[in-house]
Design a protein around this motif. Structure first.
Motif, PDB file in Angstrom:
ATOM      1  N   TYR A   1     -29.572  28.359  29.259  1.00 53.99           N
ATOM      2  CA  TYR A   1     -29.845  27.158  30.051  1.00 53.99           C
ATOM      3  C   TYR A   1     -29.075  25.943  29.524  1.00 53.99           C
ATOM      4  O   TYR A   1     -28.564  25.139  30.291  1.00 53.99           O
ATOM      5  CB  TYR A   1     -31.347  26.872  30.042  1.00 53.99           C
ATOM      6  N   VAL A   2     -28.991  25.810  28.199  1.00 50.41           N
ATOM      7  CA  VAL A   2     -28.355  24.637  27.603  1.00 50.41           C
ATOM      8  C   VAL A   2     -26.873  24.548  27.953  1.00 50.41           C
ATOM      9  O   VAL A   2     -26.307  23.450  28.007  1.00 50.41           O
ATOM     10  CB  VAL A   2     -28.573  24.594  26.078  1.00 50.41           C
ATOM     11  N   GLU A   3     -26.242  25.678  28.236  1.00 46.37           N
ATOM     12  CA  GLU A   3     -24.823  25.666  28.596  1.00 46.37           C
ATOM     13  C   GLU A   3     -24.558  24.873  29.871  1.00 46.37           C
ATOM     14  O   GLU A   3     -23.456  24.414  30.098  1.00 46.37           O
ATOM     15  CB  GLU A   3     -24.299  27.092  28.739  1.00 46.37           C
ATOM     16  N   TYR A   4     -25.572  24.690  30.691  1.00 50.68           N
ATOM     17  CA  TYR A   4     -25.456  23.955  31.946  1.00 50.68           C
ATOM     18  C   TYR A   4     -25.949  22.510  31.812  1.00 50.68           C
ATOM     19  O   TYR A   4     -25.940  21.771  32.783  1.00 50.68           O
ATOM     20  CB  TYR A   4     -26.280  24.642  33.039  1.00 50.68           C
TER      21      TYR A   4
ATOM     22  N   HIS B   1     -25.724  17.199  37.942  1.00 51.07           N
ATOM     23  CA  HIS B   1     -24.780  18.308  37.763  1.00 51.07           C
ATOM     24  C   HIS B   1     -23.394  18.001  38.308  1.00 51.07           C
ATOM     25  O   HIS B   1     -22.396  18.323  37.667  1.00 51.07           O
ATOM     26  CB  HIS B   1     -25.330  19.585  38.405  1.00 51.07           C
ATOM     27  N   GLN B   2     -23.310  17.385  39.471  1.00 50.65           N
ATOM     28  CA  GLN B   2     -22.001  17.151  40.087  1.00 50.65           C
ATOM     29  C   GLN B   2     -21.243  16.007  39.415  1.00 50.65           C
ATOM     30  O   GLN B   2     -20.061  16.129  39.146  1.00 50.65           O
ATOM     31  CB  GLN B   2     -22.162  16.856  41.584  1.00 50.65           C
ATOM     32  N   VAL B   3     -21.918  14.899  39.161  1.00 50.96           N
ATOM     33  CA  VAL B   3     -21.245  13.708  38.639  1.00 50.96           C
ATOM     34  C   VAL B   3     -21.090  13.759  37.125  1.00 50.96           C
ATOM     35  O   VAL B   3     -20.015  13.474  36.591  1.00 50.96           O
ATOM     36  CB  VAL B   3     -22.005  12.423  39.065  1.00 50.96           C
ATOM     37  N   PHE B   4     -22.139  14.121  36.424  1.00 52.02           N
ATOM     38  CA  PHE B   4     -22.115  14.030  34.964  1.00 52.02           C
ATOM     39  C   PHE B   4     -21.733  15.348  34.284  1.00 52.02           C
ATOM     40  O   PHE B   4     -20.904  15.362  33.392  1.00 52.02           O
ATOM     41  CB  PHE B   4     -23.460  13.527  34.442  1.00 52.02           C
ATOM     42  N   GLU B   5     -22.349  16.435  34.693  1.00 53.13           N
ATOM     43  CA  GLU B   5     -22.087  17.721  34.043  1.00 53.13           C
ATOM     44  C   GLU B   5     -20.828  18.383  34.594  1.00 53.13           C
ATOM     45  O   GLU B   5     -20.171  19.142  33.895  1.00 53.13           O
ATOM     46  CB  GLU B   5     -23.292  18.647  34.241  1.00 53.13           C
ATOM     47  N   ARG B   6     -20.539  18.115  35.869  1.00 55.01           N
ATOM     48  CA  ARG B   6     -19.394  18.719  36.553  1.00 55.01           C
ATOM     49  C   ARG B   6     -19.461  20.249  36.520  1.00 55.01           C
ATOM     50  O   ARG B   6     -18.479  20.935  36.272  1.00 55.01           O
ATOM     51  CB  ARG B   6     -18.077  18.214  35.982  1.00 55.01           C
ATOM     52  N   ARG B   7     -20.673  20.732  36.767  1.00 52.29           N
ATOM     53  CA  ARG B   7     -20.925  22.170  36.772  1.00 52.29           C
ATOM     54  C   ARG B   7     -22.101  22.444  37.696  1.00 52.29           C
ATOM     55  O   ARG B   7     -23.012  21.627  37.813  1.00 52.29           O
ATOM     56  CB  ARG B   7     -21.249  22.637  35.366  1.00 52.29           C
ATOM     57  N   GLN B   8     -22.107  23.600  38.329  1.00 50.59           N
ATOM     58  CA  GLN B   8     -23.209  23.943  39.219  1.00 50.59           C
ATOM     59  C   GLN B   8     -24.507  24.093  38.419  1.00 50.59           C
ATOM     60  O   GLN B   8     -24.480  24.385  37.229  1.00 50.59           O
ATOM     61  CB  GLN B   8     -22.903  25.217  39.988  1.00 50.59           C
ATOM     62  N   PRO B   9     -25.644  23.892  39.079  1.00 44.91           N
ATOM     63  CA  PRO B   9     -26.934  24.044  38.395  1.00 44.91           C
ATOM     64  C   PRO B   9     -27.127  25.467  37.870  1.00 44.91           C
ATOM     65  O   PRO B   9     -26.644  26.439  38.462  1.00 44.91           O
ATOM     66  CB  PRO B   9     -27.956  23.729  39.487  1.00 44.91           C
ATOM     67  N   ALA B  10     -27.850  25.579  36.781  1.00 42.04           N
ATOM     68  CA  ALA B  10     -28.099  26.870  36.148  1.00 42.04           C
ATOM     69  C   ALA B  10     -28.814  27.832  37.076  1.00 42.04           C
ATOM     70  O   ALA B  10     -28.559  29.038  37.053  1.00 42.04           O
ATOM     71  CB  ALA B  10     -28.931  26.670  34.878  1.00 42.04           C
TER      72      ALA B  10
END
Length: 184
Positions: free
Chosen positions: A12-15, A119-128
């Motif tokens: 989970y933390v990877e996301y 997820h889109q703006v800050f993480e730049r990755r799809q949700p876990a």
């Protein structure tokens, strides 16, 4: 802490590396939980002679799940859930049925939006949960784990998910200056 929980948390933390994404999750999780229980708070039931609501009855399985994953974190989540259940009951007692449903819609839309923005703006990755739907239930315990780490209470969790970074560590969306850089 079970080995299963350790594996789930590590995945989970990877996301959820960006501190702003984590902040958006705190907001989103609270709003989504409140939005889920609010309409259920309008229906009282009698269970073994005690008056509760359908919201309490429906929340019990997931609260038990979090307690099984990690007792300390689960108890902290139960404490927050009690406050949110009380807030939902108060809203349901003082609002019209239409008001409850409008409030529920606003809470859910805002909660989902905060998760998407995180997820889109800050993480730049799809949700876990796109890759692993069971991650839907890990958000609240992950947020509580981050709080425990920030308070210096769970070094075992910090070893899995890393130290809780302050929000000031991320100056701009996507800025990773607080992370070590690899040199080639």
């Amino acid at each position: 802490m079970t080995a299963y929980f350790q594996r789930q948390l590590a995945d989970y933390v990877e996301y959820h590396r960006d501190p702003w994404n984590c902040a958006m999750h705190v907001l989103g999780i609270i709003l989504l939980f409140l939005g889920a229980i609010l309409p259920l708070s309008m229906w009282p039931i009698s269970l073994f002679g005690a008056q509760i609501t359908v919201a309490t009855l429906m929340a019990l399985p997931v609260l038990i799940y979090w307690l099984v994953l990690d007792t300390a974190l689960g108890l902290a989540i139960v404490g927050v859930a009690v406050l949110l259940l009380a807030a939902a009951a108060m809203i349901a007692d003082h609002a019209s049925v239409t008001g409850v449903w409008i409030t529920t819609a606003i809470l859910i839309v805002t909660g989902v939006a905060s998760q998407i923005v995180g997820h889109q703006v800050f993480e730049r990755r799809q949700p876990a949960l796109v890759d692993n739907p069971s991650h839907l239930l890990l958000g609240p315990i992950f947020v509580m784990a981050k709080l425990f780490i920030a308070l210096g209470l769970r070094h075992d969790l910090a070893a899995i998910i890393g130290p809780a970074a302050p929000l000031s560590a991320s100056l701009h969306p996507g800025d990773r200056r607080s992370e070590p850089h690899a040199h080639s």
